[in-house]
Design an enzyme around this catalytic site. Structure first.
Site, PDB file in Angstrom:
ATOM      1  N   ARG A 104       0.853  -1.191   0.000  1.00  0.00           N
ATOM      2  CA  ARG A 104       0.000   0.000   0.000  1.00  0.00           C
ATOM      3  C   ARG A 104       0.885   1.235   0.000  1.00  0.00           C
ATOM      4  O   ARG A 104       1.680   1.424   0.932  1.00  0.00           O
ATOM      5  CB  ARG A 104      -0.885  -0.012   1.247  1.00  0.00           C
ATOM      6  N   HIS A 136      -2.794  10.862   1.378  1.00  0.00           N
ATOM      7  CA  HIS A 136      -2.230  10.593   2.702  1.00  0.00           C
ATOM      8  C   HIS A 136      -1.597  11.903   3.199  1.00  0.00           C
ATOM      9  O   HIS A 136      -0.391  11.988   3.401  1.00  0.00           O
ATOM     10  CB  HIS A 136      -1.230   9.437   2.640  1.00  0.00           C
ATOM     11  N   GLU A 173      -7.192   8.058   6.874  1.00  0.00           N
ATOM     12  CA  GLU A 173      -7.479   8.649   8.189  1.00  0.00           C
ATOM     13  C   GLU A 173      -7.964  10.095   8.138  1.00  0.00           C
ATOM     14  O   GLU A 173      -7.257  11.005   8.609  1.00  0.00           O
ATOM     15  CB  GLU A 173      -6.247   8.562   9.098  1.00  0.00           C
ATOM     16  N   ASN A 175      -6.980   1.282  10.200  1.00  0.00           N
ATOM     17  CA  ASN A 175      -5.669   1.467  10.824  1.00  0.00           C
ATOM     18  C   ASN A 175      -5.878   1.402  12.335  1.00  0.00           C
ATOM     19  O   ASN A 175      -6.705   2.120  12.883  1.00  0.00           O
ATOM     20  CB  ASN A 175      -5.086   2.845  10.475  1.00  0.00           C
ATOM     21  N   TYR A 231      -3.786   1.205  16.141  1.00  0.00           N
ATOM     22  CA  TYR A 231      -2.557   1.231  16.938  1.00  0.00           C
ATOM     23  C   TYR A 231      -2.784   1.001  18.423  1.00  0.00           C
ATOM     24  O   TYR A 231      -2.061   0.240  19.050  1.00  0.00           O
ATOM     25  CB  TYR A 231      -1.817   2.569  16.723  1.00  0.00           C
ATOM     26  N   GLU A 279      -3.095  -0.538   8.251  1.00  0.00           N
ATOM     27  CA  GLU A 279      -1.918  -0.157   9.044  1.00  0.00           C
ATOM     28  C   GLU A 279      -2.037  -0.761  10.435  1.00  0.00           C
ATOM     29  O   GLU A 279      -3.105  -0.712  11.054  1.00  0.00           O
ATOM     30  CB  GLU A 279      -1.817   1.368   9.249  1.00  0.00           C
TER      31      GLU A 279
HETATM   32  C1  FCB Z   1      -1.029   6.679  11.128  1.00  0.00           C
HETATM   33  C2  FCB Z   1      -0.639   7.310   9.803  1.00  0.00           C
HETATM   34  C3  FCB Z   1       0.705   6.836   9.281  1.00  0.00           C
HETATM   35  C4  FCB Z   1       1.734   6.719  10.404  1.00  0.00           C
HETATM   36  C5  FCB Z   1       1.184   5.903  11.557  1.00  0.00           C
HETATM   37  C6  FCB Z   1       2.140   5.716  12.684  1.00  0.00           C
HETATM   38  O1  FCB Z   1      -1.938   7.500  11.764  1.00  0.00           O
HETATM   39  O2  FCB Z   1      -1.635   7.025   8.825  1.00  0.00           O
HETATM   40  O3  FCB Z   1       1.118   7.741   8.274  1.00  0.00           O
HETATM   41  O4  FCB Z   1       2.148   7.949  10.790  1.00  0.00           O
HETATM   42  O5  FCB Z   1       0.020   6.536  12.042  1.00  0.00           O
END
Ligand code: FCB
Length: 482
Positions: free
Chosen positions: A100, A144, A189, A317, A319, A384
């Protein structure tokens, strides 16, 4: 959820668990599960002035004193623009099946409007062919975060025209690459673009205006809707968008006040995007909240219908989760306009990544299940997931000075892949997993000091060295499981 100070073809939805000798179960992912990695143009390409690229809002923002760690910029980054062929060879060596990447709008339309710049398109043409030659599926993100500065000067995403321009740009990219690329995603995002760009100002263009943040949310969604319609009418087979939904948790699961805070923050982070995209329109409670801050005259008749047109794929995405409490003395958070005096954002505790983000893989299972339940029918792709850790080349390594033994990253990825597998076994239609990121890169406001790559980049020499996590991931891909 962090403040950020903080192919998909049809396949059987079978994830299996088989006992392995030694007592540890072996997890297998469904056949055709798509394994890959993700990057973004501004974070890796460099070549900021090559071949007619125009300036973006991130070029401007990174040059604004105090905005990015030590004034780092994306001018050179990983020099991927010149090294893409070697980078693609490395992807092939690691066994990646999908990659991607994002297209830099300022390379295609240096001023944001007008005829497409053929030299800018040539780069993505070469990259696409290099990927296809190696059997790697390209997945495109059209935006992006690197908005052409000329559009930024006219109000950026607070200006409705930007949404129209975005669709024109998307059409130009499709005209060149559409014969070879199957999977198209519009935005990455939009939460970050709107709330970090215009709400708390941590990202470009660095505005701090709650009304502007909500205006940007709508124009980003409108831009998605217009671009998706344009891509489809041009013949695109798979069109989607990537969001970063938050797993919002109550500090105290028994507290009604905390449940109300969860509802508010969930509305501002998740439902404000997911409901218009997948459920026909903005939710009433979110509309009322926004109207207390700005009269939403920017929402016009027909917009919601356009935004709600069916998509083929939702990129997720993920985290970290976020915890909130309902408190009248809560400081709120500028990234969530209108939460002051209502919400206390609980500082992250516990194992944290180098970004200060909580490590809680169960949040990914909860989030995937919640989306599959509340917004059924759309296939999901993890576009992500990954972790920044303070990698030290040479540390703990028997293999010489450039080896990176990133056991903390392997543990992070292993935990999140198990969480994704759990979601699949509970019925979630998850089609693949793209690790963030292939390379260490320019981590926005954090500059180059945060490293997310499974491949280490020495920024002085541009030497790439696969970390232990890259070798581990290669093994995961080859056995389609853990
Ligand atoms: C996400 C972003 C990516 C990167 C990660 C850690 O929010 O899409 O570009 O910065 O975080």
């Amino acid at each position: 959820m962090s403040e950020r100070s903080e192919r998909t073809s049809r396949h059987s939805n079978e994830a299996s668990t088989t006992p392995r000798s030694g007592g540890v179960d072996e997890l297998r992912f469904p056949d055709h599960f798509l394994w890959g990695a993700a990057t973004a143009a501004y974070q890796i390409e460099g070549a900021a002035r090559d071949d007619g690229r125009g300036p973006s809002i991130w070029d401007t923002f990174s040059r604004t004193p105090g905005k990015v760690y030590q004034g780092h910029t994306g001018d050179v980054a990983c020099d991927h623009y010149h090294r893409y062929a070697d980078d693609v060879a490395l992807m092939a060596e690691l066994g990646l099946r999908a990659y991607r990447f994002s297209v830099a709008w300022p390379r295609i339309q240096p001023d944001g409007t007008g005829p497409a710049n053929p030299r800018g398109l040539d780069f993505y043409d070469r990259l696409t062919d290099a990927l296809l030659d190696r059997g790697i599926d390209p997945i495109v993100t059209l935006y992006h975060w690197d908005l052409p500065q000329a559009l930024g000067d006219r109000g950026g995403w607070t200006n409705r025209d930007t949404a129209e321009h975005f669709a024109t740009y998307a059409t130009a990219v499709y005209a060149r690459l559409g014969d070879r690329i199957d999977v198209w995603t519009t935005l990455n995002e939009p939460w970050c673009s709107a709330y970090l760009g215009y709400g708390n100002g941590v990202h470009a263009p660095g505005e701090q205006d709650p009304g502007a943040a909500f205006t940007a949310v709508h124009h980003l969604l409108l831009g998605h809707g217009l671009a998706a319609r344009a891509l489809r009418s041009a013949g695109a087979r798979s069109v989607g968008i990537t969001v970063n939904p938050a797993d919002v948790r109550p500090a105290d699961p028994e507290s009604a006040a905390d449940a109300a805070a969860v509802r508010l923050v969930d509305g501002l982070h998740n439902r404000i995007f997911l409901d218009p995209l997948l459920a026909g329109g903005y939710p009433d409670d979110v509309r009322e909240h926004v109207a207390r801050i700005i009269e939403p005259t920017f929402i016009r008749d027909g917009d919601e219908k356009l935004i709600a047109a069916p998509i083929d794929l939702l990129g997720i995405n993920y985290y970290a989760p976020g915890y909130v409490a309902g408190r009248p003395d809560g400081a709120g958070n500028d990234a969530y306009p209108g939460t002051e005096g209502a919400v206390h954002f609980v500082p992250p505790t516990g194992p944290l990544t180098d970004m200060g983000w909580m490590i809680e893989p169960a949040g990914l299972t909860r989030l995937l299940e919640r989306i599959a339940t509340d917004y059924p029918g759309v296939p999901l792709l993890i576009t992500e997931n990954g972790g920044a850790f303070p990698d030290k080349p040479g540390a703990d390594s028997p293999d010489g000075p450039t080896q990176v033994m990133d056991t903390d990253r392997i543990a992070y990825l292993d935990g999140h892949l198990r969480a994704a597998h759990e979601a699949i076994s509970r019925g979630v239609d998850l089609r693949g997993y793209l690790v963030w990121s292939l390379l260490d890169n320019f981590e926005w406001a954090e500059g180059y000091r945060k490293r997310f790559g499974i491949v280490h980049v020495d920024y002085l020499t541009q030497r790439r060295t696969p970390k232990a996590s890259a070798r581990w991931y290669q093994e995961v891909i080859s056995r389609n499981g853990l």
